[in-house]
Design an enzyme around this catalytic site. Structure first.
Site, PDB file in Angstrom:
ATOM      1  N   HIS A   5       0.800  -1.223   0.000  1.00  0.00           N
ATOM      2  CA  HIS A   5       0.000   0.000   0.000  1.00  0.00           C
ATOM      3  C   HIS A   5       0.834   1.275   0.000  1.00  0.00           C
ATOM      4  CE1 HIS A   5      -4.084  -1.741   0.778  1.00  0.00           C
ATOM      5  NE2 HIS A   5      -3.327  -2.784   1.099  1.00  0.00           N
ATOM      6  N   ASP A  64       3.913   9.454  -0.842  1.00  0.00           N
ATOM      7  CA  ASP A  64       2.757   8.640  -0.466  1.00  0.00           C
ATOM      8  C   ASP A  64       2.524   7.573  -1.521  1.00  0.00           C
ATOM      9  OD1 ASP A  64       0.825   8.068   1.416  1.00  0.00           O
ATOM     10  OD2 ASP A  64      -0.023  10.084   1.388  1.00  0.00           O
TER      11      ASP A  64
END
Length: 473
Positions: free
Chosen positions: A158, A366
């Site tokens: 992720h 991110d």
């Protein structure tokens, strides 16, 4: 019907009598997967026990069976707080200076993955698909293979996967590369992440590219693909439509009066760039003194991992920056930055997103960043706000119509804030429409369905269980 086993670091078991999948980030993202399969969800209970049981605690909740394990204080300290969050997390986010590697922590990380594999192996049936999630569990497939598990095992990462030059600074890097290659299908957020991992496997382990994202690593085939995770777009839109009934949203909007709202929503983490974002807002007010008193920035940042020293230092840094800005710019009738560390449910966030003229999503790095997508989904289709987005967030690949910025440059972010606030309605609509349409096509259901369809294909691959293969040699 086939059974899907999902493995994640943390598992929240719903209350007894509830048939719904527990609310939460990963749980919401995987809800669609559990409607297409019978399910088993395995992982850490979130509890710490002096003498954890060797077998998982089982709870049946409708279509999903939950199997959870407690951790000992030592396991939690070494596996979770230590290697996962003080070594892997900073390295994956390109923060080499914050990485703290310890051989004891790495041994604990391996030990917990081995304990999890031993407990899970007894629950696996021949037809099961196994889907493992995130950096805490990179070695799990390798441990399961060693126990003779031949089922298709997929992994979804992720967070970012860094370049080899960064990842290889980790002392255990080659061992982790060999471990991740024991998965049949490795899902990453962006094509950049795919390139980084694939290139590193070729350079360090002499993996052989086979085409179509497949590599041969030490005689074993693995496939690496990009599967950008989505959100429940329709759910966020509906939540925003209903948010006017929520007291927190009503009070916030009433308190604004004629002021325009900027909003940032993040878990308090150094990868999110919260103090840097506050400094950019400060720069905006310095360059646009006429906007003082007319614009408010709301930063919501629930604290996390408070047992990790770097996170405690970050909290102090944020409070210092916040105090300096509000102290120098604030007036009795106006506070430039409102800072809240409370976590809010989706119903409240959707309403706050819609009320904000500008969404500030400026992480330093991110994997994806779902807040950017939530902000877009929550907007009023007749008068949408503007997304200011870090070009180092994975979401920037799917949302190129946002105002993309370098979060390390507070002047550039300040200029983007100004451009967003003054942007005419026609341009706001022109930017917003293709983004929301793309998010609706590539939503969370699409993500889970696309990944699992590809993982299903590995059922047709005939292979001998590793234990049996070793015995035959």
């Amino acid at each position: 019907m086939s059974r899907l086993i999902i493995v994640s670091n943390r598992v929240a078991v719903p209350e007894a009598g509830s048939k719904a999948v527990a609310a939460g980030g990963l749980a919401v993202a995987l809800k669609e997967a559990f409607t297409a399969y019978r399910g088993l969800w395995f992982g850490w209970s979130g509890k710490i026990a002096e003498q954890p049981a060797d077998t998982p605690t089982i709870a049946d909740r409708g279509r999903v069976r939950y199997a959870v394990m407690d951790l000992s204080p030592q396991d939690h300290r070494e596996y979770y707080s230590g290697f996962a969050n003080r070594a892997l997390w900073p390295i994956m986010h390109y923060r080499l200076g914050l990485a703290a590697y310890s051989r004891a922590d790495y041994a604990g990380y391996q030990r917990v993955n081995r304990i999890f594999a031993q407990a899970l192996a007894g629950l696996i049936e021949p037809g099961d698909l196994i889907w493992v999630h995130d950096y805490h569990l990179i070695p799990l497939a390798s441990e399961l293979r060693g126990l003779g598990v031949a089922n298709p095992i997929g992994y979804f990462h992720h967070i970012p996967w860094p370049s080899g030059e960064v990842f290889n600074t980790l002392p255990a890097s080659n061992e982790l590369l060999r471990a991740v290659a024991d998965y049949d299908l490795i899902g990453l957020q962006t094509e950049c992440d795919v390139h980084n991992l694939s290139r590193n496997l070729v350079d360090e382990l002499r993996a052989i590219p086979l085409g179509g994202g497949s590599l041969m690593v030490d005689g074993r085939r693995t496939r690496i693909r990009s599967f950008p995770i989505g959100i429940d777009v329709e759910g966020f839109r509906q939540a925003a439509d209903r948010a006017g009934m929520n007291r927190t949203v009503r009070d916030t909007v009433a308190g604004l009066r004629t002021r325009k709202l900027l909003i940032g929503v993040d878990r308090l983490d150094y990868s999110k760039g919260v103090p840097e974002r506050m400094e950019a807002v400060d720069r905006f007010f310095a360059s646009n003194p006429d906007q003082r008193g007319n614009v408010v920035f709301l930063q919501i940042a629930p604290k996390s991992r408070t047992e990790v020293p770097e996170y405690e230092q970050l909290s102090r840094d944020v409070n210092e920056v916040l105090g300096n800005i509000n102290g120098s710019l604030g007036e009795p009738s106006w506070t430039p930055i409102q800072y809240v560390t409370k976590a809010y449910p989706r119903a409240v966030l959707a309403g706050l997103y819609r009320a904000a003229r500008v969404g500030l999503v400026t992480p330093m790095r991110d994997g994806m960043n779902l807040v950017a997508k939530e902000y877009v989904a929550a907007q009023n289709e007749e008068d949408p706000g503007v997304l200011v987005l870090s070009k180092f967030a994975g979401a920037a690949r799917q949302l190129p119509e946002a105002l993309l910025v370098n979060p390390y440059d507070r002047f550039e972010v300040a200029e983007a804030i100004r451009a967003a606030l003054y942007m005419p309605k026609a341009e706001r609509l022109e930017r917003w429409k293709p983004m929301v349409e793309r998010l609706a096509r590539e939503d969370v259901d699409w993500w889970a369905r696309t990944y699992l369809t590809e993982l299903e294909a590995f059922r047709t691959i005939e292979r001998e269980p590793p234990a049996a293969a070793e015995a035959a040699q």
